[in-house]
Design an enzyme around this catalytic site. Structure first.
Site, PDB file in Angstrom:
ATOM      1  N   TYR A 141      91.702 115.915 -18.470  1.00 24.03           N
ATOM      2  CA  TYR A 141      90.743 116.965 -18.809  1.00 24.03           C
ATOM      3  C   TYR A 141      91.431 118.283 -19.159  1.00 24.03           C
ATOM      4  O   TYR A 141      90.887 119.091 -19.898  1.00 24.03           O
ATOM      5  CB  TYR A 141      89.800 117.221 -17.631  1.00 24.03           C
ATOM      6  CG  TYR A 141      88.592 116.334 -17.562  1.00 24.03           C
ATOM      7  CD1 TYR A 141      88.695 114.953 -17.665  1.00 24.03           C
ATOM      8  CD2 TYR A 141      87.327 116.877 -17.371  1.00 24.03           C
ATOM      9  CE1 TYR A 141      87.587 114.145 -17.583  1.00 24.03           C
ATOM     10  CE2 TYR A 141      86.202 116.075 -17.286  1.00 24.03           C
ATOM     11  CZ  TYR A 141      86.333 114.706 -17.387  1.00 24.03           C
ATOM     12  OH  TYR A 141      85.230 113.912 -17.305  1.00 24.03           O
ATOM     13  N   LYS A 192      95.663 103.193 -13.015  1.00 20.67           N
ATOM     14  CA  LYS A 192      95.945 102.238 -14.097  1.00 20.67           C
ATOM     15  C   LYS A 192      97.462 102.122 -14.179  1.00 20.67           C
ATOM     16  O   LYS A 192      98.087 102.360 -15.218  1.00 20.67           O
ATOM     17  CB  LYS A 192      95.306 102.755 -15.404  1.00 20.67           C
ATOM     18  CG  LYS A 192      95.334 101.780 -16.549  1.00 20.67           C
ATOM     19  CD  LYS A 192      94.319 100.649 -16.437  1.00 20.67           C
ATOM     20  CE  LYS A 192      94.545  99.630 -17.536  1.00 20.67           C
ATOM     21  NZ  LYS A 192      93.688  98.438 -17.402  1.00 20.67           N
ATOM     22  N   ASP A 224      89.834  99.249 -14.074  1.00 16.10           N
ATOM     23  CA  ASP A 224      88.901  98.293 -14.693  1.00 16.10           C
ATOM     24  C   ASP A 224      88.333  97.356 -13.639  1.00 16.10           C
ATOM     25  O   ASP A 224      87.135  97.082 -13.595  1.00 16.10           O
ATOM     26  CB  ASP A 224      89.567  97.539 -15.868  1.00 16.10           C
ATOM     27  CG  ASP A 224      90.982  97.055 -15.562  1.00 16.10           C
ATOM     28  OD1 ASP A 224      91.519  97.373 -14.486  1.00 16.10           O
ATOM     29  OD2 ASP A 224      91.549  96.341 -16.419  1.00 16.10           O
ATOM     30  N   ASP A 248      85.088 110.524 -12.874  1.00  9.50           N
ATOM     31  CA  ASP A 248      83.854 110.852 -13.610  1.00  9.50           C
ATOM     32  C   ASP A 248      83.086 109.571 -13.915  1.00  9.50           C
ATOM     33  O   ASP A 248      81.880 109.470 -13.662  1.00  9.50           O
ATOM     34  CB  ASP A 248      84.240 111.571 -14.915  1.00  9.50           C
ATOM     35  CG  ASP A 248      83.032 111.904 -15.778  1.00  9.50           C
ATOM     36  OD1 ASP A 248      82.020 112.362 -15.207  1.00  9.50           O
ATOM     37  OD2 ASP A 248      83.104 111.717 -17.002  1.00  9.50           O
ATOM     38  N   ASP A 252      79.437 107.822 -11.911  1.00 10.91           N
ATOM     39  CA  ASP A 252      78.156 107.501 -12.563  1.00 10.91           C
ATOM     40  C   ASP A 252      77.776 106.048 -12.292  1.00 10.91           C
ATOM     41  O   ASP A 252      76.601 105.735 -12.072  1.00 10.91           O
ATOM     42  CB  ASP A 252      78.233 107.733 -14.085  1.00 10.91           C
ATOM     43  CG  ASP A 252      77.690 109.102 -14.507  1.00 10.91           C
ATOM     44  OD1 ASP A 252      77.838 110.060 -13.719  1.00 10.91           O
ATOM     45  OD2 ASP A 252      77.125 109.213 -15.615  1.00 10.91           O
TER      46      ASP A 252
END
Ligand SMILES: NC(=O)c1ccc[n+]([C@@H]2O[C@H](COP(=O)([O-])OP(=O)(O)OC[C@H]3O[C@@H](n4cnc5c(N)ncnc54)[C@H](O)[C@@H]3O)[C@@H](O)[C@H]2O)c1
Ligand SMILES: CC(C)[C@H](C(=O)O)[C@@H](O)C(=O)O
Ligand SMILES: [Mg+2]
Length: 361
Positions: A141, A192, A224, A248, A252
Site C-alpha cells: 500500500y 506468500k 491462497d 484487507d 472481507d
C-alpha cells in the site's frame, strides 16, 4: 480531563452509520464517560468542499484526539479522478500513516443469533471467534517506487513495491503474539513465502519472535490456502497475522462468516494506544441514503474504541451486550434479515441499540 473524540462520517452510507454510532457514544457520555465529540468531513465529502480528501486542520484534530470514529470513504463520483493520490481513499490512508496506526484488529465474531444469516452452513460457523491482525501502514500500500507510466513504444505500465523492513514486521508480530496470549494461544501467520522474498523475511521474523512467546503455538500458511481454509473450516483459526493487502482481502472474506460485512468492526492502533475505529466495509454506494445500511459494525467499533483507547471496558461490554439484546429481539437490517426476523432501517437499529444500552447496567 475529557477525552477527545473526532467523528469522520465520510461518504455513501458513512454519515448514516456514524450517526447511529455517535448516538451510542452519546449514551456512553450520559452514562458517565467524560468525552468531547467533534465532527469533520473526510474523503469525497472533503474533496467536494476543499479539493483534497484530508484537510490539514482535520489531520491536526485527528492527531490531537484520543480516538477517531470513521464511517467510510469513496464512491463512484470520485472513482474516475485521474490522480489516485487525491482520491477519497487517500484521505483514509493518510490518516493511518500520519498517526502511525500500524496495528489493525479485525475481529470476526459470529453472534449466535446470526448463524442463519451466514452464507455458510451453521456447523461450519457457529461459535466462530477469529481475530485478524493486519499490518496497516506498510507493505504494498505504501511501498516506493510506485506509479503508472508509458514506455517509449507507447506501452503503458503500472507498478507498486511490496516492501517491509524487519522492524515493521516485528512490531505487528508482537501485537499478534500478545493478542494470541490473551485468547486461545494459537497464531497463524499468513504469507506468500513460496513466491515473494518480502514474505520470506516476514516468516523468518515471526519464527524469531516465537521463542519469546512459548505459550503461543505459531503456524504458517500461504495466503491462497488461508482464503480457502477460511471458508472451509474457519474455526481452526484463533489469531491470524498478515500484511496490509492480504489482511484487507482476508478480512472481507471473514466478514461473511459473521453473517454480513455490516457486522465486522475494526480498531487501528499506534504504539501509544491512540486509535481510529471504523467498520471494515466501505461506503456501499449501492444502498446509500435508503436506510438499508447495517450500523452494527460501526457501533461495535465504538465498543472497540472504549476497550482499546478510552480504557472503559465495562461500557464496551455493555454495548456488545446491547447488540446481542437487539438481535435477540429479532431485529435485523436487510443484510442480515431472513424469514422469521423483523427487518428494520438503519435508524431503527440505532434506536434499538441505544434503548437496549440504556436499559442495561
Ligand atoms: N474503510 C473505508 O472507508 C472503505 C472500505 C472499503 C471500501 N471503501 C470504498 O467504498 C466504495 C465501495 O466499495 P465496495 O463496493 O467495493 O465495498 P463496500 O464494502 O462498500 O460494499 C460491498 C457490498 O457490501 C454491502 N455493504 C457494505 N457495508 C454494508 C452495511 N453496513 N450494511 C449492509 N450492506 C453493506 C454493499 O451494499 C455492497 O453490496 C469504494 O469507493 C471503496 O474504495 C472504503
Ligand atoms: C478503502 C481502502 C483504502 C481500505 C483498505 O484497503 O485498507 C478498505 O478496503 C479497508 O479495508 O479498510
Ligand atoms: Mg477492505
Amino acid at each position: 480531563m475529557s477525552k477527545k473524540i473526532l467523528v469522520l462520517p465520510g461518504d455513501g452510507i458513512g454519515p448514516e452509520i456514524t450517526r447511529q454510532a455517535r448516538r451510542v457514544l452519546e449514551a456512553c457520555r450520559e452514562a458517565g464517560l467524560d468525552i468531547d465529540i467533534e465532527e469533520a468531513p473526510v474523503g469525497g465529502a472533503e474533496i467536494d468542499r476543499s479539493g483534497v480528501p484530508l484537510a490539514a486542520e482535520t489531520l491536526e484534530k485527528a492527531k490531537a484526539s484520543d480516538a477517531i470514529l470513521l464511517g467510510a470513504v469513496g464512491g463512484p463520483k470520485w472513482d474516475t479522478m485521474p490522480d489516485i493520490a487525491n482520491r477519497p481513499e487517500k484521505g483514509l490512508l493518510a490518516l493511518r500513516k500520519e498517526l502511525n496506526l500500524f496495528g489493525n484488529l479485525r475481529p470476526a465474531l459470529l453472534y449466535p443469533q446470526l448463524v442463519e444469516a451466514s452464507s455458510l452452513k451453521p456447523e461450519v460457523v457457529s461459535g466462530l471467534d477469529i481475530m485478524i491482525v493486519r499490518e496497516l501502514t506498510g507493505g504494498i500500500y505504501f511501498g516506493q517506487p510506485r506509479g503508472r507510466e508509458t514506455r517509449e513504444d507507447g506501452t503503458r505500465y503500472g507498478y507498486n513495491t511490496y516492501i517491509y523492513d524487519e522492524h515493521e514486521i516485528r512490531r505487528i508480530g508482537r501485537v499478534a503474539f500478545e493478542m494470541a496470549q490473551k485468547r486461545n494461544k494459537k497464531l497463524c501467520s499468513v504469507d506468500k513465502a513460496n513466491v515473494l522474498e518480502v514474505t520470506i523475511l516476514w516468516r523468518d521474523i515471526m519464527n524469531e519472535l516465537a521463542p519469546e512467546y512459548p505459550d503461543v503455538e505459531l503456524s504458517h500458511m500461504y495466503v491462497d490456502n488461508a482464503a480457502m481454509q477460511l471458508v472451509r473450516a474457519p474455526k481452526q483459526f484463533d489469531v491470524i497475522v498478515t500484511g496490509n493487502m492480504f489482511g484487507d482481502i482476508l478480512s472481507d472474506a471473514a466478514a461473511m462468516l459473521t453473517g454480513s460485512i455490516g457486522m465486522l468492526p475494526s480498531a487501528s492502533l499506534n504504539e501509544s494506544g491512540q486509535g481510529m475505529f471504523e467498520p471494515c466495509h466501505g461506503s456501499a454506494p449501492d444502498i446509500a441514503g435508503q436506510g438499508l445500511a447495517n450500523p452494527l459494525a460501526t457501533i461495535l467499533s465504538v465498543a472497540m474504541m472504549l476497550r482499546y483507547s478510552l480504557d472503559a471496558p465495562a461500557l464496551a461490554d455493555r454495548i456488545e451486550r446491547a447488540v446481542g439484546a437487539v438481535l435477540d429481539q429479532n431485529l435485523r437490517t436487510a443484510d442480515i434479515a431472513y424469514d422469521g426476523t423483523r427487518q428494520v432501517t438503519t435508524e431503527e437499529m440505532g434506536d434499538a441499540v441505544v434503548a437496549a444500552f440504556e436499559a442495561s447496567i
